[in-house]
Design a protein around this motif. Structure first.
Motif, PDB file in Angstrom:
ATOM      1  N   ARG A 209       5.410  -7.213  -7.795  1.00  0.00           N
ATOM      2  CA  ARG A 209       4.225  -6.771  -7.036  1.00  0.00           C
ATOM      3  C   ARG A 209       4.415  -5.351  -6.515  1.00  0.00           C
ATOM      4  O   ARG A 209       3.479  -4.540  -6.550  1.00  0.00           O
ATOM      5  CB  ARG A 209       3.936  -7.719  -5.873  1.00  0.00           C
ATOM      6  CG  ARG A 209       3.380  -9.038  -6.324  1.00  0.00           C
ATOM      7  CD  ARG A 209       2.872  -9.852  -5.179  1.00  0.00           C
ATOM      8  NE  ARG A 209       3.835  -9.897  -4.088  1.00  0.00           N
ATOM      9  CZ  ARG A 209       3.973 -10.886  -3.242  1.00  0.00           C
ATOM     10  NH1 ARG A 209       3.196 -11.926  -3.317  1.00  0.00           N
ATOM     11  NH2 ARG A 209       4.872 -10.840  -2.292  1.00  0.00           N
TER      12      ARG A 209
ATOM     13  N   SER B  24       0.958   7.278  -6.371  1.00  0.00           N
ATOM     14  CA  SER B  24      -0.050   8.337  -6.449  1.00  0.00           C
ATOM     15  C   SER B  24       0.577   9.697  -6.211  1.00  0.00           C
ATOM     16  O   SER B  24       0.323  10.659  -6.953  1.00  0.00           O
ATOM     17  CB  SER B  24      -1.154   8.094  -5.408  1.00  0.00           C
ATOM     18  OG  SER B  24      -1.820   6.884  -5.666  1.00  0.00           O
TER      19      SER B  24
ATOM     20  N   ARG C 106      -1.155   5.381 -12.101  1.00  0.00           N
ATOM     21  CA  ARG C 106      -2.155   5.340 -13.174  1.00  0.00           C
ATOM     22  C   ARG C 106      -3.559   5.674 -12.702  1.00  0.00           C
ATOM     23  O   ARG C 106      -4.372   6.167 -13.483  1.00  0.00           O
ATOM     24  CB  ARG C 106      -2.140   3.966 -13.830  1.00  0.00           C
ATOM     25  CG  ARG C 106      -0.901   3.745 -14.666  1.00  0.00           C
ATOM     26  CD  ARG C 106      -0.940   2.433 -15.417  1.00  0.00           C
ATOM     27  NE  ARG C 106       0.336   2.195 -16.035  1.00  0.00           N
ATOM     28  CZ  ARG C 106       1.091   1.125 -15.805  1.00  0.00           C
ATOM     29  NH1 ARG C 106       0.684   0.184 -14.991  1.00  0.00           N
ATOM     30  NH2 ARG C 106       2.252   0.989 -16.411  1.00  0.00           N
ATOM     31  N   SER C 107      -3.851   5.407 -11.444  1.00  0.00           N
ATOM     32  CA  SER C 107      -5.198   5.703 -10.954  1.00  0.00           C
ATOM     33  C   SER C 107      -5.488   7.197 -11.025  1.00  0.00           C
ATOM     34  O   SER C 107      -6.634   7.594 -11.258  1.00  0.00           O
ATOM     35  CB  SER C 107      -5.384   5.182  -9.529  1.00  0.00           C
ATOM     36  OG  SER C 107      -4.592   5.912  -8.613  1.00  0.00           O
TER      37      SER C 107
ATOM     38  N   GLU D 261       1.900   1.917  -3.431  1.00  0.00           N
ATOM     39  CA  GLU D 261       0.809   2.507  -4.206  1.00  0.00           C
ATOM     40  C   GLU D 261       0.634   3.989  -3.875  1.00  0.00           C
ATOM     41  O   GLU D 261       0.436   4.819  -4.769  1.00  0.00           O
ATOM     42  CB  GLU D 261      -0.490   1.748  -3.934  1.00  0.00           C
ATOM     43  CG  GLU D 261      -1.628   2.159  -4.817  1.00  0.00           C
ATOM     44  CD  GLU D 261      -2.845   1.261  -4.675  1.00  0.00           C
ATOM     45  OE1 GLU D 261      -3.898   1.648  -5.200  1.00  0.00           O
ATOM     46  OE2 GLU D 261      -2.764   0.181  -4.055  1.00  0.00           O
TER      47      GLU D 261
ATOM     48  N   ALA E 145       4.113  -3.042  -9.507  1.00  0.00           N
ATOM     49  CA  ALA E 145       2.713  -2.977  -9.939  1.00  0.00           C
ATOM     50  C   ALA E 145       1.902  -2.083  -8.995  1.00  0.00           C
ATOM     51  O   ALA E 145       1.040  -1.316  -9.455  1.00  0.00           O
ATOM     52  CB  ALA E 145       2.109  -4.375 -10.002  1.00  0.00           C
ATOM     53  N   SER E 146       2.175  -2.144  -7.713  1.00  0.00           N
ATOM     54  CA  SER E 146       1.462  -1.288  -6.755  1.00  0.00           C
ATOM     55  C   SER E 146       1.794   0.181  -6.999  1.00  0.00           C
ATOM     56  O   SER E 146       0.900   1.037  -7.000  1.00  0.00           O
ATOM     57  CB  SER E 146       1.823  -1.667  -5.316  1.00  0.00           C
ATOM     58  OG  SER E 146       1.282  -2.922  -4.991  1.00  0.00           O
TER      59      SER E 146
ATOM     60  N   ASN F 124       2.837   1.546  -9.790  1.00  0.00           N
ATOM     61  CA  ASN F 124       2.248   1.932 -11.067  1.00  0.00           C
ATOM     62  C   ASN F 124       0.721   2.066 -10.975  1.00  0.00           C
ATOM     63  O   ASN F 124       0.139   2.945 -11.614  1.00  0.00           O
ATOM     64  CB  ASN F 124       2.630   0.946 -12.162  1.00  0.00           C
ATOM     65  CG  ASN F 124       4.087   1.056 -12.538  1.00  0.00           C
ATOM     66  OD1 ASN F 124       4.741   2.059 -12.284  1.00  0.00           O
ATOM     67  ND2 ASN F 124       4.623  -0.003 -13.129  1.00  0.00           N
ATOM     68  N   ARG F 125       0.075   1.219 -10.185  1.00  0.00           N
ATOM     69  CA  ARG F 125      -1.369   1.323  -9.992  1.00  0.00           C
ATOM     70  C   ARG F 125      -1.721   2.668  -9.355  1.00  0.00           C
ATOM     71  O   ARG F 125      -2.669   3.332  -9.763  1.00  0.00           O
ATOM     72  CB  ARG F 125      -1.882   0.160  -9.138  1.00  0.00           C
ATOM     73  CG  ARG F 125      -3.374   0.132  -8.960  1.00  0.00           C
ATOM     74  CD  ARG F 125      -3.898  -1.107  -8.232  1.00  0.00           C
ATOM     75  NE  ARG F 125      -3.061  -1.602  -7.156  1.00  0.00           N
ATOM     76  CZ  ARG F 125      -2.256  -2.661  -7.218  1.00  0.00           C
ATOM     77  NH1 ARG F 125      -2.159  -3.357  -8.328  1.00  0.00           N
ATOM     78  NH2 ARG F 125      -1.535  -3.040  -6.185  1.00  0.00           N
ATOM     79  N   GLY F 126      -0.943   3.085  -8.370  1.00  0.00           N
ATOM     80  CA  GLY F 126      -1.174   4.377  -7.747  1.00  0.00           C
ATOM     81  C   GLY F 126      -0.988   5.510  -8.729  1.00  0.00           C
ATOM     82  O   GLY F 126      -1.795   6.450  -8.780  1.00  0.00           O
TER      83      GLY F 126
ATOM     84  N   ARG G 184       0.837  -1.208   0.000  1.00  0.00           N
ATOM     85  CA  ARG G 184       0.000   0.000   0.000  1.00  0.00           C
ATOM     86  C   ARG G 184       0.869   1.255   0.000  1.00  0.00           C
ATOM     87  O   ARG G 184       0.556   2.228  -0.670  1.00  0.00           O
ATOM     88  CB  ARG G 184      -0.951  -0.014   1.202  1.00  0.00           C
ATOM     89  CG  ARG G 184      -1.838   1.195   1.286  1.00  0.00           C
ATOM     90  CD  ARG G 184      -2.764   1.334   0.096  1.00  0.00           C
ATOM     91  NE  ARG G 184      -3.502   2.594   0.187  1.00  0.00           N
ATOM     92  CZ  ARG G 184      -4.011   3.238  -0.834  1.00  0.00           C
ATOM     93  NH1 ARG G 184      -3.904   2.741  -2.052  1.00  0.00           N
ATOM     94  NH2 ARG G 184      -4.647   4.368  -0.663  1.00  0.00           N
TER      95      ARG G 184
END
Length: 125
Positions: free
Chosen positions: A78, A43, A88-89, A39, A81-82, A84-86, A36
């Motif tokens: 992992r 962000s 891209r969101s 992520e 990916a976390s 990048n997810r933050g 987290r």
């Protein structure tokens, strides 16, 4: 900015938590928290640059976390990916800095600071 500095400092303190490797089939109890944090850093990397604070502070912090964790390839993927997810969101939501983007920066900074402090107090040496 000072809150971000505290978050950064606490994040660096918790990075060495993974030096004691658990069995491969079971994640360490702090794994979800570290993911987290990754992520949140993704962000913040997007939002802070969007709102005029140009730089790679959060990407560099993520790189230091990865260096300290020294994860195997699967675990490293992992973490990335976390992050990048933050990133891209918010990349898909904001094209310019707005009041809500600034509020998101504040909230994510507080969340990251709280996560880092909690992990350091629970699992730090």
């Amino acid at each position: 900015m000072q809150r971000a500095s505290r978050f950064f400092a606490v994040t660096v303190l918790i990075a060495p938590l993974a030096f004691a490797r658990p069995a491969a089939a079971i994640d360490a109890p702090y794994e979800a928290g570290l993911l987290r944090i990754a992520e949140v850093m993704g962000s913040l990397h997007f939002l802070r640059n969007l709102c005029g604070d140009k730089g790679d502070q959060w990407r560099q912090t993520m790189e230091r976390l990865l260096a300290a964790e020294n994860p195997d390839a699967e675990r490293r993927a992992r973490f990335i990916a976390s992050f990048n997810r933050g990133y891209r969101s918010f990349e898909g939501t904001y094209a310019r800095c707005t009041a809500s983007a600034t509020e998101a920066i504040s909230r994510y900074t507080v969340e990251g600071e709280n996560l880092a402090r909690d992990l350091a107090s629970r699992y730090g040496n």
